[in-house]
Enzyme design. Structure first.
Site, PDB file in Angstrom:
ATOM      1  N   ASP A  75     -10.148 -33.087 -22.835  1.00 46.45           N
ATOM      2  CA  ASP A  75      -9.661 -34.161 -21.975  1.00 46.45           C
ATOM      3  C   ASP A  75      -8.134 -34.177 -22.110  1.00 46.45           C
ATOM      4  O   ASP A  75      -7.587 -34.762 -23.043  1.00 46.45           O
ATOM      5  CB  ASP A  75     -10.273 -35.503 -22.392  1.00 46.45           C
ATOM      6  CG  ASP A  75      -9.694 -36.639 -21.583  1.00 46.45           C
ATOM      7  OD1 ASP A  75     -10.196 -37.782 -21.725  1.00 46.45           O
ATOM      8  OD2 ASP A  75      -8.745 -36.408 -20.817  1.00 46.45           O
ATOM      9  N   LYS A  80      -2.784 -38.505 -14.693  1.00 49.38           N
ATOM     10  CA  LYS A  80      -1.425 -38.924 -15.051  1.00 49.38           C
ATOM     11  C   LYS A  80      -0.346 -37.987 -14.490  1.00 49.38           C
ATOM     12  O   LYS A  80      -0.058 -37.999 -13.301  1.00 49.38           O
ATOM     13  CB  LYS A  80      -1.333 -39.095 -16.570  1.00 49.38           C
ATOM     14  CG  LYS A  80      -2.305 -40.183 -17.085  1.00 49.38           C
ATOM     15  CD  LYS A  80      -2.215 -40.368 -18.566  1.00 49.38           C
ATOM     16  CE  LYS A  80      -3.343 -41.201 -19.111  1.00 49.38           C
ATOM     17  NZ  LYS A  80      -3.160 -42.638 -18.903  1.00 49.38           N
ATOM     18  N   TYR A 101     -10.835 -41.944 -25.748  1.00 45.66           N
ATOM     19  CA  TYR A 101     -11.136 -42.637 -24.487  1.00 45.66           C
ATOM     20  C   TYR A 101     -11.080 -41.610 -23.370  1.00 45.66           C
ATOM     21  O   TYR A 101     -10.118 -40.860 -23.258  1.00 45.66           O
ATOM     22  CB  TYR A 101     -10.102 -43.745 -24.251  1.00 45.66           C
ATOM     23  CG  TYR A 101     -10.275 -44.517 -22.967  1.00 45.66           C
ATOM     24  CD1 TYR A 101      -9.374 -44.355 -21.912  1.00 45.66           C
ATOM     25  CD2 TYR A 101     -11.321 -45.413 -22.807  1.00 45.66           C
ATOM     26  CE1 TYR A 101      -9.516 -45.082 -20.727  1.00 45.66           C
ATOM     27  CE2 TYR A 101     -11.473 -46.146 -21.623  1.00 45.66           C
ATOM     28  CZ  TYR A 101     -10.571 -45.970 -20.589  1.00 45.66           C
ATOM     29  OH  TYR A 101     -10.722 -46.670 -19.426  1.00 45.66           O
TER      30      TYR A 101
END
Ligand code: KE4
Length: 426
Positions: free
Chosen positions: A239, A267, A144
């Site tokens: 990623d 994050k 994702y």
């Protein structure tokens, strides 16, 4: 009744917010039941609106690596807020955090701040297409990279939970440029490059996957990807929205000693405030506006308050590298403890973990890709989730998510978790 106030708040929220949540995975659709509304958090703990206390293994899906409301981060945010919130101008803080990252992470010369991991990954893809002049990308089933159109093809995280191969609203025109492969399958990558010779701009990969549960690269997967990309004039994009500054200060690039061409962050880099970023060598990054012709922009990109939270978080991690060893040790203690209890209960399972990321899969012997992860017993996970929630242990509400261990999860919290596990019946 358990979760009485959360139930009332959820009913009201659904009148105004689609599904009552601002991000689907929070709705508990995968595990069932009513999502818990959290009132406050401190250190390793959450308190819900019914006053119940939980050991937190989500940590805001990764950002709270130092625990919730870390004093120094709170102080930095308060001080910055008193100077105003956002100016839409360059600020010194943006250069300060950029320097910390460029100097602390291998293989990058420049970094561009954005406001989410989705923005970071979609911008990196656009930059790769602009730099190479090619259109197609390869992503992996179960990975994702946020909710940009190019990625919502066999995506992980909430999209995996909802079982959407391609989200409605993503055009065929977009989907045709996203090619799919299975995680850890180099043969498929070689064949995709052969069949799409000269058309592939980039391969984007979670270097440790966290959105099909935690799944690790095997057999030098990342090194092979790097070699294939450079042979074929494509960019390798890591990623690292989850792994960046979590697996090590230098992230997966440091841990696996593989330098990607572009790296995406989110994050931890914002310490819990909205921050994403993408970074790489100057020869690529200088193609970005305003010096290059690949356009990308954002009103609140690099806003001072988020930079203050991110910079303080990163400085603490940089200046206290033993934190990473502590995180690894507590995660290993938790995983070994959980494993031995499940063995005593004769519950077949497998636990994947790297650093302070881990996942528990029931009734499968190994998980190396999305197909393996989907064959785990997710209804047993859902039963396990609610059992632990009642015992005051807050886990990610889906078997396709990763547990995130924070610095504040110590022996005490681990024994609370194992005691709760002991009581599991199924
Ligand atoms: P955001 O746009 O949600 O900040 O980041 C997207 C993203 C990109 N790349 C990776 C590897 C990610 O894990 C994420 C977001 N992670 C999910 C958790 N699996 C966020 C939780 C949510 O969607 O609410």
């Amino acid at each position: 009744m358990l979760y009485q106030r959360s139930s009332a708040l959820f009913a009201e929220a659904k009148n105004y917010i689609p599904g009552g949540v601002n991000s689907p995975v929070r709705a508990f659709n995968s595990v069932g039941g009513t999502p818990v509304f959290i009132k406050k958090a401190k250190g390793a703990y959450l308190w819900d609106e019914d006053g119940r206390k939980y050991v937190d293994y989500i940590n805001s899906w990764g950002p709270a690596i130092l625990g919730h409301a870390h004093e120094a981060v709170v102080e930095a945010v308060k001080k910055q807020a008193e100077k105003g919130f956002s100016f839409g101008t360059p600020t010194e803080l943006e250069t300060e955090i950029a320097k910390v990252i460029v100097e602390g992470v291998p293989g990058i010369d420049k970094i561009r701040m954005v406001s989410s991991g989705t923005e970071a990954c979609m911008s990196a893809i656009r930059l790769a297409r602009g730099f190479t002049g090619k259109d197609k990308i390869i992503k992996f089933r179960g990975c994702y990279h946020g909710h940009a159109d190019s990625f919502l093809i066999s995506a992980g995280s909430g999209a995996a939970t909802f079982g959407m191969p391609i989200s409605p609203g993503v055009t065929q025109g977009t989907a045709k440029d996203t090619l799919l492969a299975d995680y850890n399958n180099i043969e498929q990558i070689l064949s995709l490059f052969e069949k799409n010779h000269g058309e592939i701009a980039a391969v984007i990969v979670e270097p440790v996957a966290g959105n099909m549960g935690c799944v690790l690269p095997e057999n030098n997967f990342l090194t092979h990807l790097k070699q294939i990309c450079s042979t074929n004039g494509a960019l390798l994009i890591f990623d690292e929205v989850m792994t960046g500054f979590r697996l090590a200060f230098g992230g997966a690039q440091e841990v696996y000693n593989v330098e990607a061409d572009l790296v995406c962050y989110g994050k931890v880099i914002g310490g819990g405030l909205p921050v994403g970023a993408f970074a790489g060598r100057s020869e690529i990054m200088d193609h970005l506006a305003p010096i290059g012709d690949v356009y990308q922009a954002g009103t609140l990109s690099g806003n001072p308050i988020a930079m203050a939270a991110g910079l303080t978080t990163l400085e603490i991690l940089r200046d206290n590298p033993t934190i990473y060893l502590e995180l690894k040790n507590s995660t290993s203690q938790l995983a070994i403890g959980l494993g031995s209890i499940l063995n005593q209960k004769n519950i077949p399972h497998t636990i994947n973990r790297k650093g302070s990321m881990m996942s528990l899969f029931f009734q499968v012997s190994s998980v190396s890709n999305f197909k393996d992860a989907s064959e785990a017993n997710h209804s047993l996970f859902n039963h396990f989730f609610h059992h632990m929630l009642k015992e005051g242990i807050y886990l990610p509400p889906s078997g396709y998510e990763t547990w995130f261990i924070s610095k504040d999860i110590t022996e005490e919290e681990i024994s609370k978790t194992l005691e709760a596990m002991e009581k599991l019946e199924y």
